[in-house]
Design a protein around this motif. Sequence first.
Motif, PDB file in Angstrom:
ATOM      1  N   LYS A   1       0.826  -1.217   0.000  1.00 41.03           N
ATOM      2  CA  LYS A   1       0.000   0.000   0.000  1.00 41.03           C
ATOM      3  C   LYS A   1       0.857   1.262   0.000  1.00 41.03           C
ATOM      4  CE  LYS A   1      -3.895  -2.291   0.810  1.00 41.03           C
ATOM      5  NZ  LYS A   1      -4.998  -2.351  -0.121  1.00 41.03           N
ATOM      6  N   GLY A   2       0.352   2.264  -0.679  1.00 39.60           N
ATOM      7  CA  GLY A   2       0.952   3.596  -0.579  1.00 39.60           C
ATOM      8  C   GLY A   2       2.373   3.674  -1.127  1.00 39.60           C
ATOM      9  N   HIS A   3       3.177   4.541  -0.512  1.00 37.70           N
ATOM     10  CA  HIS A   3       4.597   4.697  -0.879  1.00 37.70           C
ATOM     11  C   HIS A   3       4.788   4.919  -2.364  1.00 37.70           C
ATOM     12  CE1 HIS A   3       5.839   3.748   3.207  1.00 37.70           C
ATOM     13  NE2 HIS A   3       4.868   2.851   3.178  1.00 37.70           N
ATOM     14  N   ARG A   4       3.951   5.794  -2.894  1.00 36.35           N
ATOM     15  CA  ARG A   4       3.947   5.988  -4.349  1.00 36.35           C
ATOM     16  C   ARG A   4       5.225   6.647  -4.855  1.00 36.35           C
ATOM     17  NH1 ARG A   4      -1.623   6.159  -2.982  1.00 36.35           N
ATOM     18  NH2 ARG A   4      -2.844   4.916  -4.435  1.00 36.35           N
ATOM     19  N   MET A   5       5.831   7.511  -4.042  1.00 30.89           N
ATOM     20  CA  MET A   5       7.074   8.156  -4.495  1.00 30.89           C
ATOM     21  C   MET A   5       8.204   7.137  -4.601  1.00 30.89           C
ATOM     22  SD  MET A   5       6.826  11.714  -2.420  1.00 30.89           S
ATOM     23  CE  MET A   5       5.796  13.054  -3.044  1.00 30.89           C
ATOM     24  N   ALA A   6       8.244   6.199  -3.672  1.00 30.56           N
ATOM     25  CA  ALA A   6       9.252   5.140  -3.749  1.00 30.56           C
ATOM     26  C   ALA A   6       8.998   4.279  -4.993  1.00 30.56           C
ATOM     27  CB  ALA A   6       9.198   4.288  -2.479  1.00 30.56           C
ATOM     28  N   LYS A   7       7.732   3.916  -5.213  1.00 29.81           N
ATOM     29  CA  LYS A   7       7.383   3.111  -6.389  1.00 29.81           C
ATOM     30  C   LYS A   7       7.729   3.849  -7.677  1.00 29.81           C
ATOM     31  CE  LYS A   7       3.567   0.669  -4.091  1.00 29.81           C
ATOM     32  NZ  LYS A   7       2.094   0.594  -3.917  1.00 29.81           N
ATOM     33  N   ALA A   8       7.397   5.143  -7.719  1.00 32.87           N
ATOM     34  CA  ALA A   8       7.633   5.928  -8.931  1.00 32.87           C
ATOM     35  C   ALA A   8       9.127   5.981  -9.273  1.00 32.87           C
ATOM     36  CB  ALA A   8       7.091   7.350  -8.756  1.00 32.87           C
ATOM     37  N   GLY A   9       9.955   6.189  -8.259  1.00 34.02           N
ATOM     38  CA  GLY A   9      11.396   6.291  -8.513  1.00 34.02           C
ATOM     39  C   GLY A   9      11.938   5.011  -9.122  1.00 34.02           C
ATOM     40  N   LEU A  10      11.503   3.879  -8.568  1.00 37.57           N
ATOM     41  CA  LEU A  10      12.001   2.589  -9.067  1.00 37.57           C
ATOM     42  C   LEU A  10      11.419   2.272 -10.445  1.00 37.57           C
ATOM     43  CD1 LEU A  10      13.681   0.068  -8.643  1.00 37.57           C
ATOM     44  CD2 LEU A  10      11.814  -0.897  -7.266  1.00 37.57           C
ATOM     45  N   GLU A  11      10.123   2.511 -10.617  1.00 37.58           N
ATOM     46  CA  GLU A  11       9.511   2.246 -11.929  1.00 37.58           C
ATOM     47  C   GLU A  11      10.197   3.091 -13.017  1.00 37.58           C
ATOM     48  OE1 GLU A  11       4.975   1.907 -13.121  1.00 37.58           O
ATOM     49  OE2 GLU A  11       5.710   3.939 -13.497  1.00 37.58           O
ATOM     50  N   THR A  12      10.512   4.337 -12.693  1.00 37.55           N
ATOM     51  CA  THR A  12      11.162   5.208 -13.677  1.00 37.55           C
ATOM     52  C   THR A  12      12.542   4.679 -14.054  1.00 37.55           C
ATOM     53  OG1 THR A  12       9.989   7.079 -12.705  1.00 37.55           O
ATOM     54  CG2 THR A  12      11.794   7.589 -14.205  1.00 37.55           C
ATOM     55  N   ALA A  13      13.287   4.181 -13.068  1.00 33.19           N
ATOM     56  CA  ALA A  13      14.622   3.645 -13.361  1.00 33.19           C
ATOM     57  C   ALA A  13      14.516   2.409 -14.261  1.00 33.19           C
ATOM     58  CB  ALA A  13      15.346   3.318 -12.059  1.00 33.19           C
ATOM     59  N   VAL A  14      13.515   1.561 -14.009  1.00 34.34           N
ATOM     60  CA  VAL A  14      13.307   0.372 -14.845  1.00 34.34           C
ATOM     61  C   VAL A  14      12.910   0.796 -16.264  1.00 34.34           C
ATOM     62  CG1 VAL A  14      11.908  -1.724 -15.157  1.00 34.34           C
ATOM     63  CG2 VAL A  14      12.680  -1.072 -12.866  1.00 34.34           C
ATOM     64  N   LEU A  15      12.008   1.749 -16.320  1.00 36.67           N
ATOM     65  CA  LEU A  15      11.534   2.253 -17.622  1.00 36.67           C
ATOM     66  C   LEU A  15      12.694   2.878 -18.405  1.00 36.67           C
ATOM     67  CD1 LEU A  15       8.994   2.786 -19.355  1.00 36.67           C
ATOM     68  CD2 LEU A  15       8.527   4.797 -17.924  1.00 36.67           C
ATOM     69  N   ASP A  16      13.533   3.628 -17.711  1.00 34.97           N
ATOM     70  CA  ASP A  16      14.675   4.279 -18.366  1.00 34.97           C
ATOM     71  C   ASP A  16      15.644   3.230 -18.922  1.00 34.97           C
ATOM     72  OD1 ASP A  16      16.342   6.466 -19.135  1.00 34.97           O
ATOM     73  OD2 ASP A  16      17.537   6.196 -17.317  1.00 34.97           O
ATOM     74  N   ALA A  17      15.939   2.207 -18.119  1.00 30.49           N
ATOM     75  CA  ALA A  17      16.852   1.155 -18.591  1.00 30.49           C
ATOM     76  C   ALA A  17      16.266   0.457 -19.820  1.00 30.49           C
ATOM     77  CB  ALA A  17      17.105   0.141 -17.477  1.00 30.49           C
ATOM     78  N   TRP A  18      14.990   0.178 -19.762  1.00 32.01           N
ATOM     79  CA  TRP A  18      14.300  -0.541 -20.845  1.00 32.01           C
ATOM     80  C   TRP A  18      14.284   0.308 -22.127  1.00 32.01           C
ATOM     81  CZ3 TRP A  18       9.064   0.012 -22.851  1.00 32.01           C
ATOM     82  CH2 TRP A  18       8.578  -1.130 -23.507  1.00 32.01           C
ATOM     83  N   LEU A  19      13.980   1.593 -21.980  1.00 31.27           N
ATOM     84  CA  LEU A  19      13.952   2.477 -23.158  1.00 31.27           C
ATOM     85  C   LEU A  19      15.352   2.700 -23.721  1.00 31.27           C
ATOM     86  CD1 LEU A  19      11.320   5.085 -21.915  1.00 31.27           C
ATOM     87  CD2 LEU A  19      11.014   3.437 -23.782  1.00 31.27           C
ATOM     88  N   ARG A  20      16.344   2.810 -22.834  1.00 29.67           N
ATOM     89  CA  ARG A  20      17.716   3.013 -23.324  1.00 29.67           C
ATOM     90  C   ARG A  20      18.169   1.808 -24.132  1.00 29.67           C
ATOM     91  NH1 ARG A  20      21.048   7.283 -20.316  1.00 29.67           N
ATOM     92  NH2 ARG A  20      19.621   8.065 -18.739  1.00 29.67           N
ATOM     93  N   SER A  21      17.748   0.591 -23.716  1.00 28.21           N
ATOM     94  CA  SER A  21      18.216  -0.576 -24.472  1.00 28.21           C
ATOM     95  C   SER A  21      17.522  -0.673 -25.823  1.00 28.21           C
ATOM     96  CB  SER A  21      18.096  -1.866 -23.654  1.00 28.21           C
ATOM     97  OG  SER A  21      16.789  -2.012 -23.213  1.00 28.21           O
ATOM     98  N   SER A  22      16.339  -0.053 -25.960  1.00 32.87           N
ATOM     99  CA  SER A  22      15.686  -0.082 -27.279  1.00 32.87           C
ATOM    100  C   SER A  22      15.900   1.228 -28.041  1.00 32.87           C
ATOM    101  CB  SER A  22      14.194  -0.376 -27.125  1.00 32.87           C
ATOM    102  OG  SER A  22      13.573   0.711 -26.484  1.00 32.87           O
ATOM    103  N   GLY A  23      16.530   2.211 -27.409  1.00 33.50           N
ATOM    104  CA  GLY A  23      16.870   3.455 -28.106  1.00 33.50           C
ATOM    105  C   GLY A  23      15.726   4.451 -28.205  1.00 33.50           C
TER     106      GLY A  23
END
Length: 366
Positions: free
Chosen positions: A92-114
């Motif tokens: 439950k909750g802790h959306r800022m913690a979730k957002a930070g981690l989701e963004t890092a995963v998304l960034d890694a994923w997008l960087r690998s596909s360019g």
Amino acid sequence: MKINGVELRRVAMPLKAPFRTSFGVASSRDVLLIRVVTADAEGWGECVALSEPRYNAEYVEGAADMLRRFLIPALAHAERPHLAGAAFAPFKGHRMAKAGLETAVLDAWLRSSGESLAGYLGAEKSRVPSGVSVGIMETIPELLDTVEGYVAEGYVRIKLKIEPGWDLEPVRAVRERFGDELLLQVDANAAYSLSDAPGLARLDDFGLLLIEQPLADDDLVQHAQLARRLRTPVCLDESIDSAAQAAAAITLGACSIINVKPGRVGGYLEARRIHDLCRAHGVPVWCGGMMETGIGRAANVALAALPGFTLPGDTSGSSRYFATDLTPPFELAEGHLAVPAGPGIGVDPLQEVLSEVTVSTEWITI
Ligand code: OSB
Ligand code: MG
């Protein structure tokens, strides 16, 4: 996408000047950066929780604990960004913690596909207008000098932080000095109650774009009652922590504008859902800020380039807060910031600056 591990990095960023709001004063920004490492890329996220739980319930140390104890381990089952939300949902909750981690995963994923984050989210602009949030000051002359400096820099919209006792006079003074054409709005950070409605209605004469979060975070019904008593449009910030909450606020008439902060709502994917919902309902949105470094700022600018972001955001240049940013600085050009076009969030930390401001690092293997 196999994730090898995640680094949590605490950095201490001195602010150029103390920033005062109705909930407190800050003179430095205690930032939690998240770096996700995969076989072929790494991705960055900035957790926007503040040092103390005064803006919302989250705080940096709590977010770090949440990440190491629950969210990073949950990634073992969700190594693609759009699965992270479901993997985090049992907690439950802790959306800022979730957002930070989701963004890092998304960034890694997008960087690998360019692909750029802006392109992935559906951005339609290559630059976004810059607004600036101006703290509560000791005196009106000090405020006017500060606003004058920002106007000279090219900021296209000014937001004044207000609280009981610092509202009518600063708004009147800024209007008188800079004229009716200045795009002007105010942000109370939940400092008022419904019994203040007559006083807040006196702001109606100043042609404000909006009043942001006048009442308590958890009181949509009273915001709806207040909205009916004001001509100034009510905008919500703290009250909106999800697309469901945004839908409820719109249905109730609690607001007619929404400040979208990706951290507050659990990430850029939920932020896009709020954008889509608001666009379908004709509710303007704008991108808020949490005094981000260039890492978080880059991603915010990408989001702000979506077509429903029709009002200038708190997407200021790096120099609003920092003498030296962690990334090459975001700089205003004719009152706008360029949307990063490179893969992922499109910016990288400057290693020298990063090591200078780093307080601690922690590596968590998945
Ligand atoms: O309420 O929008 C807010 C900063 C920290 C916490 C909450 C808020 C703010 C700001 C400044 O207003 C936003 C920014 O310039 O990043
Ligand atoms: Mg706000």
